[in-house]
Design a protein around this motif. Structure first.
Motif, PDB file in Angstrom:
ATOM      1  N   ALA A   1      -3.208   2.939   4.738  1.00 33.31           N
ATOM      2  CA  ALA A   1      -4.265   2.002   4.513  1.00 33.31           C
ATOM      3  C   ALA A   1      -5.672   2.096   5.177  1.00 33.31           C
ATOM      4  O   ALA A   1      -6.605   1.955   4.501  1.00 33.31           O
ATOM      5  N   GLY A   2      -5.655   2.515   6.571  1.00 37.27           N
ATOM      6  CA  GLY A   2      -7.034   2.510   7.262  1.00 37.27           C
ATOM      7  C   GLY A   2      -7.784   3.868   6.710  1.00 37.27           C
ATOM      8  O   GLY A   2      -8.948   3.594   6.105  1.00 37.27           O
TER       9      GLY A   2
ATOM     10  N   GLY B   1       3.932   9.470  11.116  1.00 38.96           N
ATOM     11  CA  GLY B   1       4.885   9.086   9.960  1.00 38.96           C
ATOM     12  C   GLY B   1       5.160  10.051   8.848  1.00 38.96           C
ATOM     13  O   GLY B   1       5.422  11.165   9.084  1.00 38.96           O
ATOM     14  N   THR B   2       5.172   9.638   7.536  1.00 45.85           N
ATOM     15  CA  THR B   2       5.227  10.196   6.548  1.00 45.85           C
ATOM     16  C   THR B   2       3.939  10.591   5.855  1.00 45.85           C
ATOM     17  O   THR B   2       3.753  11.165   4.602  1.00 45.85           O
TER      18      THR B   2
ATOM     19  N   LEU C   1       6.243   2.664   8.979  1.00 47.17           N
ATOM     20  CA  LEU C   1       5.080   1.514   9.310  1.00 47.17           C
ATOM     21  C   LEU C   1       3.812   1.991   9.750  1.00 47.17           C
ATOM     22  O   LEU C   1       2.941   1.590   9.379  1.00 47.17           O
ATOM     23  N   ILE C   2       4.010   2.712  10.831  1.00 44.10           N
ATOM     24  CA  ILE C   2       2.606   3.123  11.432  1.00 44.10           C
ATOM     25  C   ILE C   2       1.960   4.098  10.624  1.00 44.10           C
ATOM     26  O   ILE C   2       0.884   4.053  10.521  1.00 44.10           O
ATOM     27  N   GLY C   3       2.845   4.769   9.876  1.00 41.58           N
ATOM     28  CA  GLY C   3       2.045   5.863   8.726  1.00 41.58           C
ATOM     29  C   GLY C   3       1.602   5.128   7.902  1.00 41.58           C
ATOM     30  O   GLY C   3       0.532   5.143   7.362  1.00 41.58           O
TER      31      GLY C   3
ATOM     32  N   VAL D   1       0.714  -1.166  -0.051  1.00 40.11           N
ATOM     33  CA  VAL D   1      -0.036   0.070   0.063  1.00 40.11           C
ATOM     34  C   VAL D   1       1.021   1.318   0.037  1.00 40.11           C
ATOM     35  O   VAL D   1       0.763   2.177  -0.887  1.00 40.11           O
ATOM     36  N   TYR D   2       1.811   1.219   0.796  1.00 37.59           N
ATOM     37  CA  TYR D   2       2.873   2.280   0.794  1.00 37.59           C
ATOM     38  C   TYR D   2       3.492   2.474  -0.363  1.00 37.59           C
ATOM     39  O   TYR D   2       3.788   3.573  -0.722  1.00 37.59           O
TER      40      TYR D   2
END
Length: 202
Positions: free
Chosen positions: A82-83, A116-117, A75-77, A41-42
């Motif tokens: 995705a959410g 995050g980013t 990763l958290i970003g 996704v990222y």
């Protein structure tokens, strides 16, 4: 394109390694699959929106830091990204400044949120403020989110900010304003960002 593929590989390896540490072979498999999902996704987002400027030192350094020292924040970003996409938010393909993934809509009305980013809420006139949070994540890396959470707890339970809070312009009238006008704008990361751009909420 290559940057997106590398992101997916690094996410898969990073989360897979964490899974291995906590759950042996099954943890490795589950972690790898989770990492691949969010990495894909990222990777798609940074490719589709051309987030990183591969022709500049800033773009290359940003990508490198985001995928090494600040990988946890990235990763958290990616999870945040995705959410948002799952609930109908849209990638802002025209928002490519400062190596940030932009999403059209904010999570909370009137507010942009950066994790995050990933910035949810573009075109709101507070991009410089949100860019500070991206910079903070890159500077403090894996320490950033624990530092923010710790400061929220401290500012809630021990309101040091009452010593300098502007009670006239931003009166505390109840639990909601205690957090909106008190705790939130007086955490270290928000005070830094508000000094760069914007004023705390009324």
């Amino acid at each position: 394109m290559a940057g997106g593929i590398i992101s997916a590989i690094l996410f898969t390896a990073g989360v897979g390694a964490f899974g291995l540490l906590v759950g042996d072979g099954l943890g490795l498999l589950i972690g790898g699959l989770v990492g691949l999902l969010f990495g894909a996704v990222y990777g798609w987002a940074i490719t589709a929106a051309r987030v990183y400027d591969w022709g500049s030192a800033g773009g290359l350094v940003g990508y490198l830091v985001d995928h090494t020292w600040s990988l946890v924040n990235t990763l958290i970003g990616a999870l945040f990204l995705a959410g948002n996409l799952a609930f109908g938010n849209r990638l802002d393909r025209g928002y490519t400044r400062r190596n940030v993934v932009g999403l059209h809509d904010g999570v909370f009305p009137g507010f942009a949120t950066t994790i995050g980013t990933v910035q949810a809420g573009t075109g709101m006139g507070i991009d410089e403020h949100e860019a500070v949070h991206v910079l903070q994540a890159r500077i403090f890396g894996p320490l950033f989110i624990p530092m923010v959470i710790g400061n929220y707890i401290l500012a809630t339970l021990l309101p040091y900010w009452l010593l300098y809070h502007d009670r006239t312009a931003r009166p505390i009238t109840g639990l909601f304003t205690y957090f909106k006008r008190g705790v939130y704008p007086h955490t270290w990361n928000e005070e830094w960002a508000y000094k760069v751009q914007g004023t705390p909420p009324l």
